[in-house]
Design an enzyme around this catalytic site. Structure first.
Site, PDB file in Angstrom:
ATOM      1  N   ARG A   1       0.768  -0.969  -0.038  1.00 55.72           N
ATOM      2  CA  ARG A   1       0.027  -0.029  -0.020  1.00 55.72           C
ATOM      3  C   ARG A   1       1.044   1.272  -0.071  1.00 55.72           C
ATOM      4  O   ARG A   1       2.001   0.985   0.251  1.00 55.72           O
ATOM      5  CB  ARG A   1      -0.916  -0.017   1.214  1.00 55.72           C
ATOM      6  CG  ARG A   1      -0.049   0.224   2.475  1.00 55.72           C
ATOM      7  CD  ARG A   1      -1.163   0.168   3.770  1.00 55.72           C
ATOM      8  NE  ARG A   1      -0.482   0.072   5.078  1.00 55.72           N
ATOM      9  CZ  ARG A   1      -0.501   1.205   5.736  1.00 55.72           C
ATOM     10  NH1 ARG A   1      -0.885   2.264   5.673  1.00 55.72           N
ATOM     11  NH2 ARG A   1       0.293   1.317   6.793  1.00 55.72           N
TER      12      ARG A   1
ATOM     13  N   ASN B   1       5.178   8.971   0.503  1.00 54.85           N
ATOM     14  CA  ASN B   1       4.879   8.546  -0.824  1.00 54.85           C
ATOM     15  C   ASN B   1       6.091   7.917  -1.589  1.00 54.85           C
ATOM     16  O   ASN B   1       7.242   8.163  -1.057  1.00 54.85           O
ATOM     17  CB  ASN B   1       4.717   9.634  -1.632  1.00 54.85           C
ATOM     18  CG  ASN B   1       3.097  10.125  -1.695  1.00 54.85           C
ATOM     19  OD1 ASN B   1       2.355   9.325  -1.107  1.00 54.85           O
ATOM     20  ND2 ASN B   1       2.906  11.221  -1.776  1.00 54.85           N
ATOM     21  N   ASP B   2       5.764   6.777  -2.316  1.00 56.80           N
ATOM     22  CA  ASP B   2       6.882   6.027  -3.002  1.00 56.80           C
ATOM     23  C   ASP B   2       8.142   5.605  -2.382  1.00 56.80           C
ATOM     24  O   ASP B   2       9.409   5.659  -2.568  1.00 56.80           O
ATOM     25  CB  ASP B   2       7.448   6.999  -4.246  1.00 56.80           C
ATOM     26  CG  ASP B   2       6.400   7.831  -5.008  1.00 56.80           C
ATOM     27  OD1 ASP B   2       5.433   7.100  -5.320  1.00 56.80           O
ATOM     28  OD2 ASP B   2       6.539   8.712  -5.513  1.00 56.80           O
ATOM     29  N   ARG B   3       7.503   5.258  -0.972  1.00 57.47           N
ATOM     30  CA  ARG B   3       8.672   4.518  -0.210  1.00 57.47           C
ATOM     31  C   ARG B   3       9.737   5.495   0.445  1.00 57.47           C
ATOM     32  O   ARG B   3      10.684   5.359   0.731  1.00 57.47           O
ATOM     33  CB  ARG B   3       9.351   3.336  -0.699  1.00 57.47           C
ATOM     34  CG  ARG B   3       8.349   2.358  -0.857  1.00 57.47           C
ATOM     35  CD  ARG B   3       7.428   1.651   0.069  1.00 57.47           C
ATOM     36  NE  ARG B   3       6.847   0.492  -0.147  1.00 57.47           N
ATOM     37  CZ  ARG B   3       5.376   0.525  -0.014  1.00 57.47           C
ATOM     38  NH1 ARG B   3       4.750   1.483  -0.208  1.00 57.47           N
ATOM     39  NH2 ARG B   3       4.978  -0.410  -0.284  1.00 57.47           N
ATOM     40  N   LEU B   4       9.413   6.921   0.101  1.00 54.85           N
ATOM     41  CA  LEU B   4      10.438   7.943   0.624  1.00 54.85           C
ATOM     42  C   LEU B   4       9.994   8.354   1.953  1.00 54.85           C
ATOM     43  O   LEU B   4       9.364   9.604   2.299  1.00 54.85           O
ATOM     44  CB  LEU B   4      10.441   9.119  -0.499  1.00 54.85           C
ATOM     45  CG  LEU B   4      10.705   8.569  -1.938  1.00 54.85           C
ATOM     46  CD1 LEU B   4      10.723   9.980  -2.902  1.00 54.85           C
ATOM     47  CD2 LEU B   4      12.292   8.114  -1.938  1.00 54.85           C
TER      48      LEU B   4
END
Ligand code: FMN
Length: 212
Positions: free
Chosen positions: A8, A188-191
């Protein structure tokens, strides 16, 4: 169950070095407050990790029952596996996970036994049946059956009848004095955001951002 394909997005990243509290304690308190306000079940539950004398780690959940500049407090049985581990190595790790908020906090520190006065003060606030189970359960020992536990509980009920229940000698608590905190907020975006606080002196902490 297709675990490899479950994922997710994390949406809430907003943990800023400039905006974060310079002291990790109020920072943790505000996250605890927010977890409670979001009605997360057992928001004060934390995973306590210890290591035994062979260096084998163990983790289990305990409840945070107090927090101030001295440290984070939990209560337990002093003959339990965790208490045995702490008696040989009092360096421990506490971990909060508030997954609905995409947050975790890691606290590393040193656990010290609370005074009997402090423990008694808390013990007296516990419901009577929890006081009785503290007497009845030899936490972490092998039990022949659940019936044995119930029998021990009933024996304690008889023993103390309607009188006051004293503090068991085997029941106590620890205060974990923190030396390092890490706050993690999913992005977001694993950042993701990761802020680490390291104790420099009694009241001074350094803060750095870590790569996610
Ligand atoms: C939500 C939750 C809260 C718990 N709170 C405590 C606690 O505050 N103190 C405690 O000794 N055990 C608590 N336990 C039980 C511990 O996780 C653990 O099973 C027990 O302390 C024995 O651990 P040990 O054998 O490693 O010493 C809790 C478990 C859960 C799931």
């Amino acid at each position: 169950m297709d675990l490899a394909n479950q994922r997710r997005e994390y949406r809430y990243a907003n943990l800023d070095l400039e905006q974060a509290n310079k002291d990790p304690l109020p920072q943790l308190l505000s996250w605890l407050d927010q977890a409670q306000a979001a009605q997360i079940v057992d928001a004060s539950a934390m995973t306590l990790s210890t290591v035994d004398e062979q260096g084998m780690p163990s983790s289990r959940t305990v409840l945070l029952k107090g927090i101030d500049q001295k440290g984070l407090v939990f209560y337990t049985n002093l003959a339990s596996s965790k208490a045995k581990d702490i008696s040989v190595n009092n360096q421990v790790c506490l971990h909060f996970a508030w997954l609905q908020q995409d947050r975790q906090v890691r606290v590393q520190g040193v656990a010290n036994r609370l005074s009997t006065t402090q423990v008694l003060h808390y013990f007296l606030t516990r419901p009577r049946n929890s006081q009785l189970s503290a007497w009845a359960s030899e936490q972490s020992r092998v039990l022949q059956s659940r019936e044995v536990l119930i029998q021990q509980y009933e024996q304690m009920k008889q023993k103390f009848k309607d009188g006051k229940i004293p503090l068991p000698a085997h029941w106590g608590g620890y205060c974990v004095t923190p030396i390092r905190f890490e706050f993690w907020q999913g992005g977001n975006d694993r950042l993701h955001d990761r802020l680490v606080y390291r104790r420099q002196s009694d009241h001074a902490w350094s803060i750095e951002r870590l790569a996610p």
